[in-house]
Design an enzyme around this catalytic site. Structure first.
Site, PDB file in Angstrom:
ATOM      1  N   HIS A  61       0.823  -1.211   0.000  1.00 29.09           N
ATOM      2  CA  HIS A  61       0.000   0.000   0.000  1.00 29.09           C
ATOM      3  C   HIS A  61       0.859   1.264   0.000  1.00 29.09           C
ATOM      4  CE1 HIS A  61      -3.922   1.924   1.730  1.00 29.09           C
ATOM      5  NE2 HIS A  61      -3.256   2.789   0.990  1.00 29.09           N
ATOM      6  N   HIS A  63       1.476   5.229  -2.152  1.00 26.03           N
ATOM      7  CA  HIS A  63       0.994   6.219  -3.114  1.00 26.03           C
ATOM      8  C   HIS A  63       2.225   6.938  -3.684  1.00 26.03           C
ATOM      9  CE1 HIS A  63      -3.257   5.960  -1.757  1.00 26.03           C
ATOM     10  NE2 HIS A  63      -2.708   5.688  -0.580  1.00 26.03           N
ATOM     11  N   PHE A  64       2.569   6.636  -4.936  1.00 26.96           N
ATOM     12  CA  PHE A  64       3.721   7.302  -5.549  1.00 26.96           C
ATOM     13  C   PHE A  64       3.300   8.484  -6.434  1.00 26.96           C
ATOM     14  CE2 PHE A  64       7.137   3.682  -5.189  1.00 26.96           C
ATOM     15  CZ  PHE A  64       7.131   3.845  -3.816  1.00 26.96           C
ATOM     16  N   ARG A  65       1.990   8.743  -6.517  1.00 24.13           N
ATOM     17  CA  ARG A  65       1.439   9.982  -7.101  1.00 24.13           C
ATOM     18  C   ARG A  65       1.797  10.200  -8.570  1.00 24.13           C
ATOM     19  NH1 ARG A  65      -1.899  10.189  -2.923  1.00 24.13           N
ATOM     20  NH2 ARG A  65      -1.026  11.069  -1.004  1.00 24.13           N
ATOM     21  N   ASP A 152      -8.601   2.701  -3.550  1.00 22.63           N
ATOM     22  CA  ASP A 152      -8.116   3.236  -2.265  1.00 22.63           C
ATOM     23  C   ASP A 152      -8.175   4.759  -2.210  1.00 22.63           C
ATOM     24  OD1 ASP A 152      -6.933   3.351   0.319  1.00 22.63           O
ATOM     25  OD2 ASP A 152      -5.135   4.063  -0.663  1.00 22.63           O
ATOM     26  N   HIS A 179     -10.698   0.384   0.867  1.00 23.19           N
ATOM     27  CA  HIS A 179     -10.664   1.470   1.851  1.00 23.19           C
ATOM     28  C   HIS A 179     -12.043   1.529   2.486  1.00 23.19           C
ATOM     29  CE1 HIS A 179      -9.210   5.668   3.043  1.00 23.19           C
ATOM     30  NE2 HIS A 179     -10.379   5.487   3.625  1.00 23.19           N
ATOM     31  N   ASN A 278      -6.677   9.042   6.783  1.00 24.96           N
ATOM     32  CA  ASN A 278      -7.896   8.233   6.640  1.00 24.96           C
ATOM     33  C   ASN A 278      -7.529   6.762   6.548  1.00 24.96           C
ATOM     34  OD1 ASN A 278      -9.049  10.754   6.262  1.00 24.96           O
ATOM     35  ND2 ASN A 278      -9.242  10.511   4.065  1.00 24.96           N
ATOM     36  N   ASP A 305       0.864   2.720   3.814  1.00 27.39           N
ATOM     37  CA  ASP A 305      -0.030   3.752   3.270  1.00 27.39           C
ATOM     38  C   ASP A 305       0.771   5.048   3.045  1.00 27.39           C
ATOM     39  OD1 ASP A 305      -2.188   5.159   2.337  1.00 27.39           O
ATOM     40  OD2 ASP A 305      -3.134   5.425   4.293  1.00 27.39           O
TER      41      ASP A 305
HETATM   42  O1  DOR Z   1      -4.855   9.220   4.539  1.00 28.96           O
HETATM   43  C1  DOR Z   1      -4.946   8.734   3.438  1.00 28.96           C
HETATM   44  N1  DOR Z   1      -4.329   9.284   2.377  1.00 28.96           N
HETATM   45  N2  DOR Z   1      -5.669   7.651   3.276  1.00 28.96           N
HETATM   46  C2  DOR Z   1      -5.916   7.134   2.059  1.00 28.96           C
HETATM   47  O2  DOR Z   1      -6.540   6.114   1.982  1.00 28.96           O
HETATM   48  C3  DOR Z   1      -5.462   7.820   0.845  1.00 28.96           C
HETATM   49  C4  DOR Z   1      -4.261   8.598   1.133  1.00 28.96           C
HETATM   50  C5  DOR Z   1      -3.869   9.535   0.034  1.00 28.96           C
HETATM   51  O3  DOR Z   1      -3.982   9.164  -1.145  1.00 28.96           O
HETATM   52  O4  DOR Z   1      -3.392  10.623   0.336  1.00 28.96           O
HETATM   53 ZN    ZN Z   2      -6.770   4.151   1.979  1.00 25.24          ZN
END
Ligand code: DOR
Ligand code: ZN
Length: 423
Positions: A61, A63-65, A152, A179, A278, A305
């Site tokens: 999990h 997030h590399f954006r 997600d 999620h 979140n 995350d």
């Molecule tokens: O806090 C969070 N940020 N929860 C998520 O599920 C997504 C993530 C985000 O993409 O920034």
């Molecule tokens: Zn999430």
């Protein structure tokens, strides 16, 4: 060739923890024995005295954006953070711009990932544009290289769509990650509904928002037989739901973050938006339930995350700033502190949660140190102290900045190559 001499070798697949030497050749673990001499071939000898060698960490999990939000992170900087944290495989979430809902975007992530030296795997979206309405062509996304499916960041509210997606994912033999937070119960996301939110004069996000969706999806998972990962589980109720579903025979998995194991809602008072995520940090009772869930096998994996956001975004007021914190570079010391030094998990069990179980969920032949296995390894000093004061990530949104941490990755080795080295 690399020879790691005299380290403590922790292999979660074999369940072993003993000192010895490891010889790496042609990207594979060639040999493990009590004593291996370098021999005549050219070999780099790493002194492993006082260090632990384990299978490279796998984060299901991150997030590399990339594409689209690369002012926060891109695949190269995300991978740099991963390598510094001891990770050799990561699964990227699909909430990019555009979302990973087409074969082209799946291929883009894979291609960029190949330049990093570690395994960067794309999860694809369940619904087009993460809109929760229309399912993506999951089969085409799998053919392009998607390893799983997730929206997600955005919970799926249409139960019949969830069921259809599970049926399709099962047919394709790929996992789905969910999620779980029903917005119907939430007024301000990222902060637990409880004593801290009350103190701040906001409503927040109650655990029932999470518990109720986890209950729904556990039962749909039981009905469909799909492999379902409950993402970043944070409440005691959700842990209990997963426990019950597993007992009933559902193929349900759960992941927990290092921050949910370390902090509670009180952190919001101290760190402000850097403690907003979140689902939110909850109570001490929830934190204890998460640890119990890891201990009894209800929670299978530790996932970060890793959610980079820019300084400007996180400097916004609490109710406006985006949720999420980075996590790859601090995961190991936080997990050691919360779980191993407290005696809650053994080192073998921690490595199972950080490598073997994530590999099992994604059908990767990893997480093991047997001879012939891929030489994806982490070598770390469980006792080395350091301060988190700068990051390889493009972003620095972490409440742990300035913390004195114990446990440092010294080498990350992927396919037999040293991709990170602590100098
Ligand atoms: O806090 C969070 N940020 N929860 C998520 O599920 C997504 C993530 C985000 O993409 O920034
Ligand atoms: Zn999430």
């Amino acid at each position: 060739m690399i020879l790691i001499k005299g380290s403590r070798i922790v292999d979660p697949a074999a369940g072993t923890d003993k000192t010895g030497d490891i010889l790496i050749k042609d990207g594979k673990i060639a040999r493990i024995a009590e004593n291996i001499e370098p021999g005549t071939e050219e070999v780099r000898v790493i002194d492993g005295t006082g260090l632990i060698t384990a299978p490279g960490f796998i984060d299901v999990h991150v997030h590399f954006r990339d594409p689209g939000l690369t002012y926060k992170e891109d695949i190269q900087t995300g991978a740099a953070a991963a390598k510094r944290g001891g990770y050799t495989t990561v699964v990227c979430m699909a909430n990019t711009r555009p979302a990973v809902d087409s074969p082209e975007t799946v291929r883009y992530v894979l291609e960029e990932g190949k330049k990093t030296g570690i395994h960067v795997l794309p999860a694809a979206a369940v619904t087009k544009g993460l809109q929760g309405q229309e399912m993506t062509d999951m089969e085409a996304l799998k053919e392009a290289g998607a390893v799983g499916f997730t929206d997600d960041g955005i919970p799926l509210m249409d139960g019949s769509l969830v069921k259809k997606a599970m049926e399709e994912a099962k047919r394709l033999r790929l996992p789905l990650s969910f999620h779980e937070e029903d917005p119907a119960f939430i007024r301000n996301n990222g902060i637990n509904h409880g004593k801290v939110s009350e103190q701040l004069g906001i409503y927040g996000s109650p655990s029932v928002a999470e518990d109720s969706l986890v209950a729904r999806d556990c039962m749909i998972a039981l009905d469909t037989g799909a492999a379902v990962d409950i993402q970043h589980i944070s409440s005691a109720g959700a842990v209990e739901m997963v426990r019950a579903a597993k007992r009933m025979g559902a193929n349900v998995w759960a992941e927990v973050t290092p921050h949910h194991l370390t902090l509670t809602e009180d952190a919001v008072l101290r760190y402000g938006t850097l403690a907003k995520m979140n689902p939110p940090l909850r109570t001490e009772k929830d934190r204890k339930a998460l640890i119990q869930g890891l201990k009894d096998g209800t929670i299978d994996m530790i996932a970060t995350d890793h959610a980079p956001h820019s300084r400007e975004e996180k400097e916004k007021p609490l109710t406006e700033a985006p949720s999420g914190i980075i996590g790859l570079e601090t995961a190991l010391p936080l997990a050691l502190e919360a779980l191993v030094r407290t005696g809650e998990l053994t080192m073998v069990q921690l490595m199972e949660k950080m490598s073997l179980n994530p590999a099992r969920l994604y059908h990767l032949e990893k997480g093991s140190l047997e001879e012939g296995a891929d030489a994806d390894l982490v070598v770390f000093d469980a006792d080395r102290e350091w301060t988190a004061d700068q990051y390889a990530s493009k972003s620095s949104n972490s409440p742990f900045t300035g913390w004195k941490l114990k446990g440092k990755v010294i080498y990350t080795i992927c396919e037999g190559n040293v991709v990170y080295e602590e100098v």
